[in-house]
Design an enzyme around this catalytic site. Structure first.
Site, PDB file in Angstrom:
ATOM      1  N   LYS A  39       0.833  -1.200   0.000  1.00 45.45           N
ATOM      2  CA  LYS A  39       0.000   0.000   0.000  1.00 45.45           C
ATOM      3  C   LYS A  39       0.868   1.250   0.000  1.00 45.45           C
ATOM      4  O   LYS A  39       0.587   2.226  -0.708  1.00 45.45           O
ATOM      5  CB  LYS A  39      -0.948  -0.021   1.215  1.00 45.45           C
ATOM      6  CG  LYS A  39      -2.083  -1.023   1.026  1.00 45.45           C
ATOM      7  CD  LYS A  39      -2.813  -1.373   2.309  1.00 45.45           C
ATOM      8  CE  LYS A  39      -3.789  -2.518   2.049  1.00 45.45           C
ATOM      9  NZ  LYS A  39      -4.325  -3.155   3.252  1.00 45.45           N
TER      10      LYS A  39
ATOM     11  N   GLN B 181      -4.644  -1.974   9.637  1.00 45.28           N
ATOM     12  CA  GLN B 181      -4.480  -3.257   8.945  1.00 45.28           C
ATOM     13  C   GLN B 181      -5.171  -4.377   9.732  1.00 45.28           C
ATOM     14  O   GLN B 181      -4.976  -4.523  10.925  1.00 45.28           O
ATOM     15  CB  GLN B 181      -2.982  -3.560   8.747  1.00 45.28           C
ATOM     16  CG  GLN B 181      -2.698  -4.810   7.947  1.00 45.28           C
ATOM     17  CD  GLN B 181      -3.217  -4.754   6.505  1.00 45.28           C
ATOM     18  OE1 GLN B 181      -3.109  -3.742   5.825  1.00 45.28           O
ATOM     19  NE2 GLN B 181      -3.816  -5.839   6.054  1.00 45.28           N
TER      20      GLN B 181
ATOM     21  N   ASP C  86     -10.803   3.168   4.258  1.00 44.16           N
ATOM     22  CA  ASP C  86     -10.906   1.716   4.084  1.00 44.16           C
ATOM     23  C   ASP C  86     -12.357   1.254   4.307  1.00 44.16           C
ATOM     24  O   ASP C  86     -12.668   0.068   4.156  1.00 44.16           O
ATOM     25  CB  ASP C  86      -9.968   1.027   5.090  1.00 44.16           C
ATOM     26  CG  ASP C  86      -9.574  -0.379   4.665  1.00 44.16           C
ATOM     27  OD1 ASP C  86      -9.676  -0.694   3.460  1.00 44.16           O
ATOM     28  OD2 ASP C  86      -9.167  -1.169   5.546  1.00 44.16           O
TER      29      ASP C  86
END
Ligand code: NAP
Length: 281
Positions: free
Chosen positions: A54, A98, A121
């Site tokens: 990323k 994450q 996200d």
């Protein structure tokens, strides 16, 4: 029928090209680059690889990234405190926690400490509600990527039967909601569903989001259906038995190179959108 392969890498590359161009324009206009902060708890090697990928993509499109690495022993309270600092920091546009976090952490509490405007996200309840109600908010990235792939290949959704196998909060549930918002008739299958095969046999669009190698057999796929396989299992195996399904489907995503590449592209698209909206008022 032999299916046409949905080239997720190509669609993602086109989207990343647009993001890079628009990011350059943003940077020129505002005198700073959009910034994505990635928070990683613990030492899971796969998570480290994902975060590295990323950050590399951020650099490729001209964005800054910040990396907050926390030990496995981190408590929920200290993770929430770290994320809250990023939520209040005007130099951070997007925040990514994450997944997965260590078991002792209350993942939901950590997600909810991400400011909705920085939830690039799409993991907070605010974003989930926005997907469910068609409101303003960010998409969960993989579901958003699946919808963009369907659109890139002009797959009609209104009135079509979509079967989503899997109902996790980051993948199965939101992809079903996005399909419903586009007027598909959506059925969810999960571990307690009887006769998953019968549901899949009826589907014009099958989304596999389970995490079990080749659970969905090729012979279940209706002739001419569209198959989107989000599963990613060891050995580059999806949740759909690819060879059998490709003989019957009209369009199919490969694993890898189908749904996967879209996730990061959507993440960066949403980071840029967050940066733009931070300057728009
Ligand atoms: P998850 O949280 O483990 O959820 C799996 C879902 O599958 C659950 O809803 C579960 O049902 C259902 N399920 C389990 N066994 C089943 C069965 N025999 N029949 C029908 N449904 C069954 O997994 P996830 O995070 O959604 O991830 C799913 C897969 O997608 C994994 O392979 C993961 O690696 C992949 N993934 C890919 C991307 C990408 O960008 N390509 C992103 C995220 C995830 P219950 O709810 O009843 O337990």
């Amino acid at each position: 029928m032999t299916a046409q392969i949905i080239d997720g890498r190509a669609v993602a590359a086109t989207l990343l090209g647009t993001i890079a161009r628009d990011t350059a324009h943003f940077t020129e206009t505002h005198g700073r680059r959009p910034c994505l902060a990635a928070v990683l708890v613990g030492d899971d090697p796969a998570s480290h690889t994902y975060v590295r990928m990323k950050r590399t993509r951020c650099a490729e499109v001209g964005m800054d990234s910040r990396y907050i690495e926390l030990p496995t022993t981190t408590t929920t309270a200290s993770l929430v405190a770290e994320i809250s600092v990023l939520s209040a920091d005007p130099t951070v546009d997007g925040i990514l926690l994450q997944h997965p976090v260590p078991d002792h952490i209350d993942e939901r509490a950590a997600f909810e400490s991400i400011a909705p405007g920085k939830d690039v996200d799409g993991v907070t309840m605010h974003s989930f509600a926005a997907m469910a109600f068609g409101g303003t908010g960010f998409h969960s990235c993989t579901p958003g990527g699946i919808l963009r792939l369907l659109d890139a290949y002009d797959v009609p959704l209104a009135g079509r039967r979509a079967v989503v196998v899997g109902r996790s909060p980051i993948l199965g549930k939101p992809v079903g909601m996005l399909l419903l918002a586009r007027d598909a008739t959506v059925t969810y299958c999960h571990s307690r569903t009887r006769d998953v095969a019968d549901h899949v046999r009826d589907a014009d669009i099958v989304v596999a989001a389970v995490g079990r190698p080749e659970l969905i057999r090729g012979e279940w796929i209706k002739e001419g259906a569209v198959v989107m396989d989000a599963g990613y299992n060891p050995g580059n195996v999806g949740d759909v038995e690819y060879a059998g399904a490709a003989e019957r489907a009209r369009l199919i995503t490969p694993v890898p190179g189908g749904v996967g590449p879209m996730k990061i592209a959507v993440l960066l698209e949403q980071t840029l959108a967050a940066a733009q909206s931070a300057h728009s008022g």
